[in-house]
Write a protein that holds these residues in place. Structure first.
Motif: not given
Length: 261
Positions: A22-24, A37-40, A252-253, A255-261
């Motif tokens: 669901x994220x990049x 580092x960036x994500x969305x 790491x990024x 995994x962080x944003x997918x875990x939050x999602x």
């Protein structure tokens, strides 16, 4: 998270872009040596066509392309694979050479030559700069995550889900589709040619997916062989520790944003 995410990625000239469900997430090495580092969230197509064989692969690839402007907006330091004057020049030269060949060559042999020629800009991109090394980072980081390894350093730089495995079925589908089109349509229009290209891409993605589901069969191994050799010889290079550090940051990024999602 107890289940492993299905991750994909794209090597950048100065870093790594990773796709999750669901994220990049992306990490790049800035000119000053620091890591940005960036994500969305990823744009997704919810239509029924996204589940249809043939169409679903093209749609998913389109979603991956749609992420690129989002990455550039979030991380202005990102250098895309074709963001290079030499590569852009090779793209222009390939287009001119293709137009000349199209007037001289006919039949299946001509279509095969044109399809192979179209790969030239990608090979130029991989031979210059750090793109091939970051392609190796992509494979190593994802493989280490999937295998539960402590570090990506010792993982293989070739991966079974690399887009290079699309090349052989895409070439075959493109040549066959173009030959059939010329038999059926006396004067193919650009729209007809584009339809053949999309259909070829959809067929290649289905072959790619079949090979993954039946990875232990002899047929799947044969289908993957050209892509594996392309990765080994040209597409990837063993990365440095500094480049692996960028890959760890991208992993790491995501995994962080997918875990939050």
């Amino acid at each position: 998270m107890t289940d492993k995410l299905r991750l994909g990625g794209m090597a950048l000239r100065n870093g790594l872009l990773v796709h999750g469900p669901t994220h990049w997430a992306a990490a790049v090495r800035r000119p000053d040596g620091t890591i940005a580092v960036g994500s969305g969230a990823k744009p997704r197509v919810r239509a029924r066509a996204a589940r249809l064989p043939g169409a679903r692969g093209v749609i998913r690839l389109g979603e991956a392309v749609a992420v690129i402007p989002l990455v550039k907006r979030a991380l202005p330091d990102v250098q895309l694979p074709f963001q290079d004057t030499t590569v852009l020049a090779s793209m222009a030269a390939t287009a001119l050479a293709g137009a000349a060949l199209r007037r001289r060559l006919t039949g299946t042999g001509g279509e095969t030559a044109l399809a192979v020629l179209a790969m030239a800009p990608s090979l130029v991109a991989l031979r210059g700069g750090d793109l091939a090394a970051y392609h190796g980072v992509e494979h190593k980081a994802i493989a280490a995550y999937e295998d539960g390894a402590a570090d990506a350093r010792d993982a293989a730089k070739e991966h079974d889900r690399c887009g290079s495995h699309l090349i052989a079925p895409l070439l075959a589908a493109n040549v066959a589709g173009t030959a059939l089109m010329r038999q059926v349509v006396e004067r193919p229009s650009p729209l007809t040619g584009a339809a053949v290209q999309l259909a070829s891409l959809g067929a290649a993605v289905e072959v790619f997916a079949w090979s993954e589901r039946h990875s232990q069969t002899r047929t799947a191994r044969a289908l993957r062989r050209p892509g594996h050799e392309l990765q080994r010889v040209l597409g990837t290079r063993e990365p440095t520790e500094a480049q692996l550090e960028v890959g760890r940051a991208a992993l790491a990024e995501i995994l962080r944003v997918e875990d939050q999602g």
